[in-house]
Design an enzyme around this catalytic site. Sequence first.
Site, mmCIF file in Angstrom:
data_model
loop_
_atom_site.group_PDB
_atom_site.id
_atom_site.type_symbol
_atom_site.label_atom_id
_atom_site.label_comp_id
_atom_site.label_asym_id
_atom_site.label_seq_id
_atom_site.Cartn_x
_atom_site.Cartn_y
_atom_site.Cartn_z
ATOM 1 N N GLU A 427 -59.926 10.499 37.980
ATOM 2 C CA GLU A 427 -60.100 11.953 38.032
ATOM 3 C C GLU A 427 -59.293 12.567 39.169
ATOM 4 O O GLU A 427 -58.681 13.622 39.002
ATOM 5 C CB GLU A 427 -61.590 12.319 38.184
ATOM 6 C CG GLU A 427 -62.465 11.928 36.996
ATOM 7 C CD GLU A 427 -61.941 12.422 35.665
ATOM 8 O OE1 GLU A 427 -61.308 13.505 35.621
ATOM 9 O OE2 GLU A 427 -62.107 11.713 34.650
ATOM 10 N N HIS A 430 -55.727 13.012 38.123
ATOM 11 C CA HIS A 430 -55.479 14.273 37.391
ATOM 12 C C HIS A 430 -55.359 15.438 38.368
ATOM 13 O O HIS A 430 -54.414 16.221 38.312
ATOM 14 C CB HIS A 430 -56.659 14.597 36.462
ATOM 15 C CG HIS A 430 -56.731 13.751 35.236
ATOM 16 N ND1 HIS A 430 -55.678 13.596 34.375
ATOM 17 C CD2 HIS A 430 -57.762 13.038 34.693
ATOM 18 C CE1 HIS A 430 -56.048 12.817 33.377
ATOM 19 N NE2 HIS A 430 -57.313 12.459 33.545
ATOM 20 N N ASP A 503 -56.900 11.523 27.080
ATOM 21 C CA ASP A 503 -55.705 12.104 27.724
ATOM 22 C C ASP A 503 -54.466 11.816 26.896
ATOM 23 O O ASP A 503 -53.603 12.675 26.695
ATOM 24 C CB ASP A 503 -55.486 11.488 29.112
ATOM 25 C CG ASP A 503 -56.702 11.661 30.016
ATOM 26 O OD1 ASP A 503 -57.454 12.622 29.774
ATOM 27 O OD2 ASP A 503 -56.886 10.848 30.932
#
Length: 605
Positions: A427, A430, A503
């Site tokens: 995370e 990202h 993703d």
Amino acid sequence: MQEVKRPKKPLIFYYVVVLIILLLFNFWIMPWVAQQRVLEVDYGTFVEMAENKELGQVQVAEQDNAIIFTNKENTVIYQTGMMPDPDLTQRLIDSGAVFAGQIIEEASPIVTFLLSWVLPIVAFIALGQWMTRRLMKNAGGPNSMMFGKSNAKVYVQSSDGIRFSDVAGEDEAKESLSEVVDYLHNPSKYKEIGASMPKGILLVGPPGTGKTMLAKAVAGEANVPFFSMSGSEFVEMFVGLGASKVRDLFKQAKEKAPCIVFIDEIDAIGQKRDGRVGGNDEREQTLNQLLTEMDGFEENTGVMILAATNRPESLDPALTRPGRFDRRVPVELPDLKGREEILKVHAKKIKYDDSVDFSKIARMASGASGAELANIINEAALRAVRDGRRCVTEADLEESIEVVIAGYQKKNAILTDEEKRIVAYHEIGHALVAAKQNHSAPVQKITIVPRTSGALGYTMQVDEGNHYLMSQTELENKIATLTGGRAAEELVFHSASTGASNDIEQATKLARAMITQYGMSEQFDMVALETVSNQYLGGDASLACSTETQTEIDRQVMALVKRQHEKANRILEENRKKLDELAQYLYEKETITGEEFMKILDDAS
Ligand code: ADP
């Protein structure tokens, strides 16, 4: 507005029928059956009763090899098998029994005939009648003889009717429809000058954007009756029924003019007639009837037809030509301002904290329809009740957006330490790639609490204002951000995990659209290689090019994604220290805000 309901048969009617059947059964059939009952006993009992002189009547039925006899009072009939008993006759004479010709009366041939022939036939006829009546009822409405009658819901005006003010946003649609309201109020103004109103107005847009609400609001504002029917309600099992329903609907509407007829999901009957083999005759007849009716009534009769659909491209051209549904009102997904207004309209129904910032919530809920926003408000109110609070807070609203996006928090999902660390790095990967690129939306929140949708964590990015166009750079950055999660895993753990499947899917879809729809590749220039169908229902795309071109598209999509993946790798390598620091912080806290993230990122860097 209130719905006018047709009267139904009272429930007491069915109770009375059941009661009569029960009474008949108890007072007539049961005693008759009891009378016919014969008790089987052994020969010893017979002999004993004979010796005790307890016999009433006796019948020796030799052909059945049985002795039938009764007790003294003739209330019970007994039967026993015949035994080779030479003293039988004497025994019977001694017992004082009466010799009877026939104790059990055989049913008369008429009764037998009635029971075995007439009764089943009558039962079958009754069953058939009942079933036909039910079919007709289903086909034609609540009354049994309403074959082919429209069962449109009719609304009459009441004080709580929906008004334009209840429909937030959608200003263009409201403006276009307010002309209709004005016309219904004052048709003579239009007649004088010779202007005629469109006969039909088509409301077009994605599901849940308030099309039905707008139609009701027009009726509410104009203070006229409102007939509402869904397209699928016209289509029946029997050919011709739908057409007759259309006739009936228009007849009723003309009687009540001025009024509004609303047909929801008109694509159910208005689909293109393309002469397919095995096409739906019933649907086509219904459509033809609708077209005829729309031609049939003169302009300015005061009947206004509104219809809603989210598949305008599938409608028959005859339906959308001038003179029929000649005005098209787009009802699009709300923009930022629209979302904020819708949230405020629905928030009127709940108690909320003064600190709630609806513009922030509206920004977080980008892409949500009116119905979804109404749902978000309700979810927040439910959460407040669950937690025993008296009013809704901003945190409730934020959480309910996340519930709508990613599902509920999974309470009992236990990640291993290693997994949790991987998700934290994923995370932050990202978020870091997003933050280090210009032209990408700021990070709002990062969490690694698993959700019921299967997501183990997510990074929420929220755009500042409205966004109508996206540049090539923005799209490329978006792909890079999507690949950032996997890039972080590779950099730190030197291996890949399954966590990136979503993703990958999104990045590929975006890259493909850039090349096939947005003309963002040098080689193909501005050639459309994909056609999008059902733009309001998810927008499925189908390729429209040769197989060689498809191969080339695949190659370019791969190259594009790969380039962005490499870019993400580079960004993360350059910021390795921050990546570790942030991932550790997220690992400990599980949920961090965009501000916390930016603070650590900007600290002493
Ligand atoms: P559609 O007919 O477009 O599918 P509806 O009109 O049935 O959508 O809307 C469903 C619900 O969504 C409404 O009952 C209302 O609560 C909410 N809603 C949708 N759009 C709006 C809006 N613009 N303003 C307020 N509420 C809205």
